[in-house]
Each structure stands twice: as structure tokens, then as C-alpha cells.
Write a protein that holds these residues in place. Structure first.
Motif, mmCIF file in Angstrom:
data_model
loop_
_atom_site.group_PDB
_atom_site.id
_atom_site.type_symbol
_atom_site.label_atom_id
_atom_site.label_comp_id
_atom_site.label_asym_id
_atom_site.label_seq_id
_atom_site.Cartn_x
_atom_site.Cartn_y
_atom_site.Cartn_z
ATOM 1 N N PHE A 192 25.475 -51.329 30.708
ATOM 2 C CA PHE A 192 24.158 -50.883 29.563
ATOM 3 C C PHE A 192 24.501 -51.467 28.555
ATOM 4 C CE2 PHE A 192 22.588 -48.167 32.807
ATOM 5 C CZ PHE A 192 21.285 -48.616 33.078
ATOM 6 N N PHE A 193 25.827 -51.167 27.669
ATOM 7 C CA PHE A 193 25.956 -51.489 26.487
ATOM 8 C C PHE A 193 26.272 -52.912 26.050
ATOM 9 C CE2 PHE A 193 30.365 -51.849 27.608
ATOM 10 C CZ PHE A 193 31.184 -52.579 26.924
ATOM 11 N N ARG A 194 26.225 -53.882 27.257
ATOM 12 C CA ARG A 194 26.299 -55.223 27.227
ATOM 13 C C ARG A 194 25.022 -56.003 27.282
ATOM 14 N NH1 ARG A 194 30.569 -54.183 31.063
ATOM 15 N NH2 ARG A 194 32.749 -54.332 30.177
ATOM 16 N N ARG A 195 24.086 -54.980 27.540
ATOM 17 C CA ARG A 195 22.684 -55.695 27.503
ATOM 18 C C ARG A 195 21.960 -55.196 26.215
ATOM 19 N NH1 ARG A 195 20.584 -56.256 32.836
ATOM 20 N NH2 ARG A 195 22.287 -56.506 34.302
ATOM 21 N N ASN A 196 20.821 -56.009 26.224
ATOM 22 C CA ASN A 196 20.049 -55.797 24.803
ATOM 23 C C ASN A 196 18.940 -54.772 25.060
ATOM 24 O OD1 ASN A 196 18.453 -57.028 26.649
ATOM 25 N ND2 ASN A 196 17.481 -58.456 25.336
ATOM 26 N N PHE A 197 19.183 -53.836 25.682
ATOM 27 C CA PHE A 197 18.400 -52.752 25.759
ATOM 28 C C PHE A 197 18.200 -51.780 24.269
ATOM 29 C CE2 PHE A 197 19.300 -52.723 30.328
ATOM 30 C CZ PHE A 197 18.075 -53.445 30.683
ATOM 31 N N LYS A 229 23.605 -43.345 22.268
ATOM 32 C CA LYS A 229 23.394 -42.015 21.983
ATOM 33 C C LYS A 229 22.192 -41.443 22.227
ATOM 34 C CE LYS A 229 23.407 -38.896 17.755
ATOM 35 N NZ LYS A 229 23.217 -38.907 16.366
ATOM 36 N N CYS A 230 22.372 -40.011 22.831
ATOM 37 C CA CYS A 230 21.240 -39.103 23.771
ATOM 38 C C CYS A 230 20.459 -38.843 22.457
ATOM 39 C CB CYS A 230 21.929 -38.132 24.397
ATOM 40 S SG CYS A 230 20.472 -37.236 25.018
ATOM 41 N N LEU A 231 19.204 -39.123 22.438
ATOM 42 C CA LEU A 231 18.356 -38.843 21.258
ATOM 43 C C LEU A 231 17.334 -37.547 21.540
ATOM 44 C CD1 LEU A 231 16.992 -42.241 20.461
ATOM 45 C CD2 LEU A 231 18.999 -41.020 19.426
ATOM 46 N N GLN A 232 17.235 -37.414 22.695
ATOM 47 C CA GLN A 232 16.185 -36.276 23.153
ATOM 48 C C GLN A 232 15.972 -36.249 24.451
ATOM 49 O OE1 GLN A 232 12.351 -36.487 20.898
ATOM 50 N NE2 GLN A 232 11.115 -35.850 22.539
ATOM 51 N N HIS A 233 15.677 -34.944 25.038
ATOM 52 C CA HIS A 233 15.709 -34.757 26.364
ATOM 53 C C HIS A 233 14.205 -34.199 26.612
ATOM 54 C CE1 HIS A 233 16.362 -30.458 25.082
ATOM 55 N NE2 HIS A 233 15.384 -30.231 26.162
ATOM 56 N N ALA A 234 13.736 -34.093 28.214
ATOM 57 C CA ALA A 234 12.598 -34.018 28.761
ATOM 58 C C ALA A 234 12.896 -33.042 29.751
ATOM 59 C CB ALA A 234 11.780 -35.251 29.040
ATOM 60 N N SER A 235 12.195 -31.901 29.457
ATOM 61 C CA SER A 235 12.364 -30.714 30.648
ATOM 62 C C SER A 235 11.397 -30.527 31.547
ATOM 63 C CB SER A 235 12.389 -29.448 29.638
ATOM 64 O OG SER A 235 13.424 -29.204 28.929
ATOM 65 N N GLY A 236 11.847 -30.324 32.898
ATOM 66 C CA GLY A 236 10.754 -30.058 33.819
ATOM 67 C C GLY A 236 10.966 -28.941 34.662
ATOM 68 N N THR A 265 23.391 -47.509 19.846
ATOM 69 C CA THR A 265 24.102 -47.108 18.642
ATOM 70 C C THR A 265 24.373 -48.352 17.730
ATOM 71 O OG1 THR A 265 26.100 -47.487 20.043
ATOM 72 C CG2 THR A 265 25.460 -45.329 19.788
ATOM 73 N N LYS A 266 23.914 -49.660 18.197
ATOM 74 C CA LYS A 266 24.069 -50.818 17.379
ATOM 75 C C LYS A 266 22.869 -50.907 16.336
ATOM 76 C CE LYS A 266 26.561 -53.360 20.940
ATOM 77 N NZ LYS A 266 26.728 -54.572 21.654
ATOM 78 N N ILE A 267 22.005 -50.137 16.713
ATOM 79 C CA ILE A 267 20.549 -50.332 15.959
ATOM 80 C C ILE A 267 20.786 -49.135 14.923
ATOM 81 C CG2 ILE A 267 18.274 -50.584 15.905
ATOM 82 C CD1 ILE A 267 18.500 -51.701 18.839
ATOM 83 N N ILE A 297 15.583 -42.081 12.499
ATOM 84 C CA ILE A 297 14.495 -41.078 12.865
ATOM 85 C C ILE A 297 14.949 -39.728 13.438
ATOM 86 C CG2 ILE A 297 12.518 -40.995 14.723
ATOM 87 C CD1 ILE A 297 13.027 -44.106 15.135
ATOM 88 N N ASN A 298 14.050 -38.795 13.043
ATOM 89 C CA ASN A 298 14.497 -37.377 13.270
ATOM 90 C C ASN A 298 13.947 -37.100 14.818
ATOM 91 O OD1 ASN A 298 15.040 -34.738 12.803
ATOM 92 N ND2 ASN A 298 12.995 -34.305 11.723
ATOM 93 N N TRP A 299 15.007 -37.377 15.506
ATOM 94 C CA TRP A 299 14.747 -36.922 16.998
ATOM 95 C C TRP A 299 15.118 -35.472 17.060
ATOM 96 C CZ3 TRP A 299 13.002 -40.841 19.953
ATOM 97 C CH2 TRP A 299 13.135 -42.012 19.444
ATOM 98 N N ALA A 300 14.380 -35.084 18.433
ATOM 99 C CA ALA A 300 14.800 -33.619 18.607
ATOM 100 C C ALA A 300 16.068 -33.178 19.082
ATOM 101 C CB ALA A 300 13.785 -33.223 19.775
ATOM 102 N N GLY A 301 16.884 -34.366 19.544
ATOM 103 C CA GLY A 301 18.093 -34.059 20.053
ATOM 104 C C GLY A 301 18.332 -33.407 21.370
ATOM 105 N N CYS A 302 19.458 -33.471 22.132
ATOM 106 C CA CYS A 302 19.711 -33.278 23.619
ATOM 107 C C CYS A 302 20.523 -31.809 23.588
ATOM 108 C CB CYS A 302 20.519 -34.282 24.135
ATOM 109 S SG CYS A 302 19.632 -35.967 24.076
ATOM 110 N N SER A 303 20.660 -31.052 22.849
ATOM 111 C CA SER A 303 21.309 -29.742 23.059
ATOM 112 C C SER A 303 20.255 -28.743 23.442
ATOM 113 C CB SER A 303 22.243 -29.455 21.861
ATOM 114 O OG SER A 303 21.215 -29.279 20.436
#
Length: 350
Positions: free
Chosen positions: A283-288, A302-309, A336-338, A344-350
Motif C-alpha cells: 500500500f505505501f508504494r501506491r498513491n492512495f 497512520k491510523c486516524l480514526q476507527h468506526a465501531s459496530g 504519512t507522506k502527506i 487535521i484533528n482526528w478522533a484517533g484509534c485508541s
């Protein structure tokens, strides 16, 4: 015949599986057998509305999907003719009878079997439905929605059984069955427990209340059962970057199956990829720009935010007695390159 033709049209528009119920529900076969109407005339009545319905659904869905498309034919061809439905997961042959129907009918499940035994008139309605479910059981990929149209007929059989037991509750054998249905419902009055069946509560009322409560729990669980749609919505709201022409989002298989569809996508600068089989280290070699993934850790992101189910049901002694427990099901990752993403103030993954 007019009603039959329009019900055929509903099957064409919404689900091919409904076609199996049309002859029985409208007594078309009886009309043909008694020569009240010929087969050619029956087909003649259906051709016009059928062609009109096919044209209507192709027109609307082709506009929505931006290509020539008849959705129900695509589904029928993929699932039944090509038999590729197993690519979306498989269940055992008996899954409809041992899992799907018990969860759908709840207390009515054993009663529908009893209804067939005590009133042979019910067999005429239940047998085509049972054959339909048995036929669909041969397909490896199974979903409740494939057989959901059979539930009303099975409920009819259950209602017949419950009513027969209640009407004969004073007889010895029937009284025993009535007590099994009602169970031991107790009410606390003045320090004493009183059995509710003394008040001659109708079993259909009890089953209705039981089904209503279970349906409410199932609804709340289902509401939280498709977290990736919420994740993509949050990403659209927070992840916009001013200094870029394109924002590439990769959606993995789990996310695509749990709430994300084409209707969730936004216009430019958002672009989407659902390419499968990409190794995590690739994935890190792609332009996502972003990933919506069930994986917690991905190299180069980097994990920015999680979604619960929805995870499970927990019982407790206090109110409310039932708690629906949620847990993180998938994660939004940023490249992480961007550097702008990290501002941005993300909610985090913890």
C-alpha cells in the motif's frame, strides 16, 4: 389476471425470487386447469406490463449506475446461472432452517411446524414455501433477504396452531401445550407471585409482544452493523485537503460489504479504488491518500480514526436489562507522506 401481471412486475423490479410465489397466491394454475383462461391468454396479459416494467427499471437504474443495467437480471445471472454467489461467502445447506428462520420467526418457528400437523389445510400454503426455501438452500451463498418473503406464510401456519391450542386449552393434552406456550409469566402483586396464564392471555398476544421486543433488539443491532458507511461519511467531512487535485481512497473487501456502496461516493476530488488482493506491504508504494480498512496497522499509513459496530448482547440485572456492546470494526488510515492529513484533528484509534 391484472393483479397477477402487476405482481409479476414487482418481482421484475425488486426481486426475481418473488416469482415463485405468484402462481399460488393468485390461483393462476387453477384458472388454467379449469380452462377459465388459456395459457396463451395468460401470457398475453403479462407481456405488455412486463416489457413496460423492464424498460422502466433499465431506464432508472442505467441513469443511477451510469451504464446500461437491469439489476435483477444481473443478480439472477451471477447467482443462479454462473453460480458465483459463493464468492460472497457460504453457509451450510441447513442454514436457513437452523439459523435464519429461527431468528426471524422466533417463538413462531416451532408453532409453524405444529400448524402443518394439526390443520392439513395449511399444508397447501406452506408446501410451496418450504419447497422454495429448500431450492434456495442448494445455493452456497445464503442471505435472509433471499427467503424473507416466505415468512408471512410460515407465520400463518403458526397463528393457526396457536389459535387451535388456545381454543382447546381446557382439554388435557391441549392444556399442556397451552402452558408450554404461555410459560411461567409472573406478576408481583402485594408480595405474591401470580401466574399470568390464569388471566387467559391469548398466546398470539404473548408471541407478538415477544417478537416485538426481539425485533427492537435486532433493529438496534442492525443499525450499528454497517460501520463502514459511517466511516466514509466521516472521511468526507474531515479529510478534504485544499492543496491536492485528487484524493484517492482505497476501500477493502470488508468495508465494501459492510456499509459502503457507490451511492456513498462523492464527486471530484474524491476517487475510489476497490482493488482486491493488494498485500499490506504494497500500500505505501501506491498513491492512495486514505485507506478504509479492517486492518489496524498498515505500513506507510497512520491510523486516524476507527468506526465501531455491533459486537454482542450483554445482559445485566439493572435497567436497561439488555446492552448492545460495540467495538472497533474498521479504521481510517492516512498516508504519512502527506503532512496536511496529520494537521487535521482526528478522533484517533485508541
Amino acid at each position: 389476471m391484472v393483479m397477477f401481471s402487476w405482481k409479476c412486475n414487482l418481482a421484475i423490479l425488486f426481486s426475481v425470487s418473488l416469482m415463485i410465489f405468484m402462481p399460488r397466491c393468485n390461483n393462476l394454475s387453477s384458472l388454467i386447469q379449469t380452462k377459465s383462461i388459456s395459457l396463451c391468454k395468460a401470457i398475453k396479459y403479462c407481456i405488455g406490463p412486463t416489457v413496460l416494467s423492464i424498460g422502466f427499471t433499465i431506464m432508472v437504474d442505467s441513469i443511477m449506475w451510469k451504464k446500461i443495467l437491469w439489476p435483477e437480471f444481473e443478480v439472477f445471472w451471477f447467482n443462479s446461472v454462473l453460480n458465483r454467489s459463493s464468492e460472497w461467502g457460504t453457509h451450510s445447506f441447513h442454514w436457513y432452517f437452523t439459523s435464519a428462520l429461527p431468528r426471524s420467526l422466533l417463538a413462531a418457528y416451532p408453532l409453524f411446524l405444529l400448524g402443518v400437523l394439526i390443520d392439513r389445510r395449511v399444508l397447501v400454503f406452506v408446501l410451496p414455501v418450504f419447497s422454495f426455501i429448500l431450492l434456495y438452500s442448494k445455493l452456497p451463498h445464503k442471505e435472509l433477504r433471499f427467503i424473507i418473503s416466505s415468512v408471512p406464510m410460515l407465520n400463518l401456519s403458526a397463528a393457526v396452531a396457536a389459535n387451535r391450542i388456545f381454543n382447546n386449552r381446557k382439554k388435557t393434552l391441549w392444556k399442556f401445550l397451552n402452558l408450554i406456550m404461555l410459560g411461567l409469566f409472573f406478576i408481583r402483586l402485594d408480595g405474591h407471585f401470580i401466574c399470568c396464564h390464569k388471566y387467559v392471555l391469548h398466546p398470539n398476544i404473548l408471541f407478538f409482544l415477544c417478537s416485538l421486543g426481539c425485533t427492537l433488539v435486532f433493529f438496534l443491532a442492525s443499525y450499528d452493523n454497517y460501520p463502514s458507511g459511517n466511516a466514509l461519511k466521516d472521511l468526507h467531512q474531515m479529510g478534504h485537503l485544499n492543496n491536492t487535485d485528487e484524493l484517492w481512497v482505497h476501500i477493502d473487501t470488508f468495508s465494501a460489504m459492510n456499509g459502503i456502496s457507490r451511492f456513498c461516493e462523492n464527486d471530484s476530488p474524491w476517487r475510489y479504488s476497490k482493488e482486491e488482493g493488494i498485500p499490506l506491504e504494497e500500500f505505501f508504494r501506491r498513491n492512495f491518500t486514505y485507506l478504509v480498512s479492517e486492518q489496524l496497522d498498515v505500513d506507510g499509513f497512520k491510523c486516524l480514526q476507527h468506526a465501531s459496530g455491533f459486537s454482542r448482547v450483554r445482559l445485566q440485572s439493572s435497567l436497561p436489562p439488555i446492552i448492545l456492546v460495540k467495538e472497533p470494526k474498521l479504521y481510517i488510515h492516512g498516508n504519512t507522506k502527506i503532512k496536511d492529513i496529520m494537521q487535521i484533528n482526528w478522533a484517533g484509534c485508541s
